[in-house]
Scaffold this motif. Structure first.
Motif, PDB file in Angstrom:
ATOM      1  N   ARG A 140       0.835  -1.214   0.000  1.00  0.00           N
ATOM      2  CA  ARG A 140       0.000   0.000   0.000  1.00  0.00           C
ATOM      3  C   ARG A 140       0.866   1.257   0.000  1.00  0.00           C
ATOM      4  O   ARG A 140       0.600   2.205  -0.748  1.00  0.00           O
ATOM      5  CB  ARG A 140      -0.934   0.006   1.208  1.00  0.00           C
ATOM      6  N   LYS A 141       1.892   1.266   0.842  1.00  0.00           N
ATOM      7  CA  LYS A 141       2.777   2.426   0.911  1.00  0.00           C
ATOM      8  C   LYS A 141       3.530   2.618  -0.407  1.00  0.00           C
ATOM      9  O   LYS A 141       3.715   3.750  -0.864  1.00  0.00           O
ATOM     10  CB  LYS A 141       3.775   2.278   2.066  1.00  0.00           C
ATOM     11  N   ALA A 142       3.969   1.530  -1.014  1.00  0.00           N
ATOM     12  CA  ALA A 142       4.686   1.622  -2.288  1.00  0.00           C
ATOM     13  C   ALA A 142       3.777   2.193  -3.364  1.00  0.00           C
ATOM     14  O   ALA A 142       4.182   3.083  -4.122  1.00  0.00           O
ATOM     15  CB  ALA A 142       5.211   0.246  -2.702  1.00  0.00           C
ATOM     16  N   ARG A 143       2.554   1.688  -3.433  1.00  0.00           N
ATOM     17  CA  ARG A 143       1.613   2.214  -4.434  1.00  0.00           C
ATOM     18  C   ARG A 143       1.369   3.704  -4.221  1.00  0.00           C
ATOM     19  O   ARG A 143       1.347   4.477  -5.172  1.00  0.00           O
ATOM     20  CB  ARG A 143       0.286   1.460  -4.357  1.00  0.00           C
ATOM     21  N   ALA A 144       1.184   4.095  -2.964  1.00  0.00           N
ATOM     22  CA  ALA A 144       0.928   5.499  -2.649  1.00  0.00           C
ATOM     23  C   ALA A 144       2.118   6.376  -3.051  1.00  0.00           C
ATOM     24  O   ALA A 144       1.941   7.539  -3.413  1.00  0.00           O
ATOM     25  CB  ALA A 144       0.625   5.666  -1.164  1.00  0.00           C
ATOM     26  N   ALA A 145       3.329   5.813  -2.996  1.00  0.00           N
ATOM     27  CA  ALA A 145       4.535   6.562  -3.355  1.00  0.00           C
ATOM     28  C   ALA A 145       4.860   6.444  -4.849  1.00  0.00           C
ATOM     29  O   ALA A 145       5.863   6.978  -5.305  1.00  0.00           O
ATOM     30  CB  ALA A 145       5.718   6.063  -2.528  1.00  0.00           C
ATOM     31  N   GLY A 146       4.016   5.719  -5.592  1.00  0.00           N
ATOM     32  CA  GLY A 146       4.247   5.571  -7.023  1.00  0.00           C
ATOM     33  C   GLY A 146       5.290   4.519  -7.377  1.00  0.00           C
ATOM     34  O   GLY A 146       5.792   4.499  -8.500  1.00  0.00           O
ATOM     35  N   ILE A 147       5.618   3.664  -6.458  1.00  0.00           N
ATOM     36  CA  ILE A 147       6.603   2.607  -6.714  1.00  0.00           C
ATOM     37  C   ILE A 147       5.870   1.417  -7.315  1.00  0.00           C
ATOM     38  O   ILE A 147       4.959   0.864  -6.712  1.00  0.00           O
ATOM     39  CB  ILE A 147       7.323   2.200  -5.414  1.00  0.00           C
ATOM     40  N   ARG A 148       6.294   1.048  -8.524  1.00  0.00           N
ATOM     41  CA  ARG A 148       5.626  -0.040  -9.230  1.00  0.00           C
ATOM     42  C   ARG A 148       6.541  -1.221  -9.529  1.00  0.00           C
ATOM     43  O   ARG A 148       6.078  -2.284  -9.920  1.00  0.00           O
ATOM     44  CB  ARG A 148       5.045   0.470 -10.548  1.00  0.00           C
ATOM     45  N   SER A 149       7.851  -1.028  -9.382  1.00  0.00           N
ATOM     46  CA  SER A 149       8.785  -2.093  -9.762  1.00  0.00           C
ATOM     47  C   SER A 149      10.041  -2.030  -8.894  1.00  0.00           C
ATOM     48  O   SER A 149      10.271  -1.059  -8.176  1.00  0.00           O
ATOM     49  CB  SER A 149       9.189  -1.945 -11.225  1.00  0.00           C
ATOM     50  N   GLU A 150      10.860  -3.072  -9.013  1.00  0.00           N
ATOM     51  CA  GLU A 150      12.140  -3.076  -8.304  1.00  0.00           C
ATOM     52  C   GLU A 150      13.045  -1.971  -8.834  1.00  0.00           C
ATOM     53  O   GLU A 150      13.834  -1.405  -8.076  1.00  0.00           O
ATOM     54  CB  GLU A 150      12.819  -4.439  -8.462  1.00  0.00           C
ATOM     55  N   GLU A 151      12.913  -1.668 -10.104  1.00  0.00           N
ATOM     56  CA  GLU A 151      13.713  -0.581 -10.679  1.00  0.00           C
ATOM     57  C   GLU A 151      13.376   0.752 -10.018  1.00  0.00           C
ATOM     58  O   GLU A 151      14.262   1.577  -9.776  1.00  0.00           O
ATOM     59  CB  GLU A 151      13.501  -0.488 -12.198  1.00  0.00           C
ATOM     60  N   ASP A 152      12.089   0.954  -9.708  1.00  0.00           N
ATOM     61  CA  ASP A 152      11.686   2.174  -8.998  1.00  0.00           C
ATOM     62  C   ASP A 152      12.356   2.243  -7.620  1.00  0.00           C
ATOM     63  O   ASP A 152      12.834   3.296  -7.205  1.00  0.00           O
ATOM     64  CB  ASP A 152      10.167   2.239  -8.815  1.00  0.00           C
ATOM     65  N   VAL A 153      12.402   1.124  -6.939  1.00  0.00           N
ATOM     66  CA  VAL A 153      13.031   1.073  -5.616  1.00  0.00           C
ATOM     67  C   VAL A 153      14.516   1.405  -5.742  1.00  0.00           C
ATOM     68  O   VAL A 153      15.047   2.230  -4.986  1.00  0.00           O
ATOM     69  CB  VAL A 153      12.837  -0.312  -4.955  1.00  0.00           C
ATOM     70  N   GLU A 154      15.184   0.769  -6.693  1.00  0.00           N
ATOM     71  CA  GLU A 154      16.618   1.031  -6.888  1.00  0.00           C
ATOM     72  C   GLU A 154      16.877   2.488  -7.239  1.00  0.00           C
ATOM     73  O   GLU A 154      17.825   3.089  -6.732  1.00  0.00           O
ATOM     74  CB  GLU A 154      17.173   0.105  -7.971  1.00  0.00           C
ATOM     75  N   ARG A 155      16.036   3.060  -8.066  1.00  0.00           N
ATOM     76  CA  ARG A 155      16.176   4.466  -8.446  1.00  0.00           C
ATOM     77  C   ARG A 155      16.040   5.367  -7.224  1.00  0.00           C
ATOM     78  O   ARG A 155      16.850   6.287  -7.019  1.00  0.00           O
ATOM     79  CB  ARG A 155      15.116   4.839  -9.497  1.00  0.00           C
ATOM     80  N   LEU A 156      15.078   5.096  -6.380  1.00  0.00           N
ATOM     81  CA  LEU A 156      14.878   5.903  -5.171  1.00  0.00           C
ATOM     82  C   LEU A 156      16.036   5.745  -4.184  1.00  0.00           C
ATOM     83  O   LEU A 156      16.456   6.714  -3.543  1.00  0.00           O
ATOM     84  CB  LEU A 156      13.558   5.533  -4.491  1.00  0.00           C
ATOM     85  N   ILE A 157      16.549   4.537  -4.061  1.00  0.00           N
ATOM     86  CA  ILE A 157      17.698   4.309  -3.176  1.00  0.00           C
ATOM     87  C   ILE A 157      18.907   5.049  -3.685  1.00  0.00           C
ATOM     88  O   ILE A 157      19.622   5.730  -2.929  1.00  0.00           O
ATOM     89  CB  ILE A 157      17.989   2.798  -3.024  1.00  0.00           C
ATOM     90  N   ASP A 158      19.172   4.959  -5.002  1.00  0.00           N
ATOM     91  CA  ASP A 158      20.302   5.681  -5.592  1.00  0.00           C
ATOM     92  C   ASP A 158      20.182   7.177  -5.380  1.00  0.00           C
ATOM     93  O   ASP A 158      21.141   7.855  -5.041  1.00  0.00           O
ATOM     94  CB  ASP A 158      20.420   5.370  -7.090  1.00  0.00           C
ATOM     95  N   ALA A 159      18.972   7.706  -5.574  1.00  0.00           N
ATOM     96  CA  ALA A 159      18.751   9.149  -5.395  1.00  0.00           C
ATOM     97  C   ALA A 159      18.981   9.552  -3.929  1.00  0.00           C
ATOM     98  O   ALA A 159      19.548  10.615  -3.669  1.00  0.00           O
ATOM     99  CB  ALA A 159      17.335   9.507  -5.832  1.00  0.00           C
ATOM    100  N   ALA A 160      18.564   8.727  -3.002  1.00  0.00           N
ATOM    101  CA  ALA A 160      18.717   9.048  -1.582  1.00  0.00           C
ATOM    102  C   ALA A 160      20.187   9.006  -1.158  1.00  0.00           C
ATOM    103  O   ALA A 160      20.600   9.722  -0.245  1.00  0.00           O
ATOM    104  CB  ALA A 160      17.914   8.084  -0.727  1.00  0.00           C
ATOM    105  N   ARG A 161      21.006   8.200  -1.836  1.00  0.00           N
ATOM    106  CA  ARG A 161      22.406   8.062  -1.473  1.00  0.00           C
ATOM    107  C   ARG A 161      23.261   9.224  -2.013  1.00  0.00           C
ATOM    108  O   ARG A 161      24.379   9.414  -1.590  1.00  0.00           O
ATOM    109  CB  ARG A 161      22.966   6.759  -2.012  1.00  0.00           C
ATOM    110  N   ARG A 162      22.718   9.989  -2.919  1.00  0.00           N
ATOM    111  CA  ARG A 162      23.480  11.104  -3.519  1.00  0.00           C
ATOM    112  C   ARG A 162      23.515  12.299  -2.643  1.00  0.00           C
ATOM    113  O   ARG A 162      22.921  12.665  -1.800  1.00  0.00           O
ATOM    114  CB  ARG A 162      22.876  11.494  -4.874  1.00  0.00           C
TER     115      ARG A 162
END
Length: 79
Positions: A57-79
């Motif tokens: 539910r939280k992932a959907r609310a945040a617009g996360i639809r795939s593992e690639e979305d998760v990886e993209r968000l993690i990469d962005a947070a690490r910058r």
């Protein structure tokens, strides 16, 4: 009429011995130990399912639809 069902299971010797030690130390019969283990398993599975549902539910609310979305968000947070 009997209200319970009989279940025969096979266990590796080491697991059997550990189970018997546990039952003895807790003053339980084999049947009580197995019933307790199954109840705990059921509760644990329900709790895990609740956590997974919450995460979805939280992932959907945040617009996360795939593992690639998760990886993209993690990469962005690490910058």
């Amino acid at each position: 009429m009997r209200q319970s069902k009989v279940l025969a299971i096979s266990l590796p010797p080491r697991l059997f011995e550990r189970g018997m030690k546990t039952a003895k130390s807790k003053g339980m019969t084999r049947s009580e130990l197995v019933r307790d283990a199954l109840r705990r398993y059921e509760v644990q599975e329900q709790e895990w399912q609740g956590m997974f549902d919450y995460g979805r539910r939280k992932a959907r609310a945040a617009g996360i639809r795939s593992e690639e979305d998760v990886e993209r968000l993690i990469d962005a947070a690490r910058r």
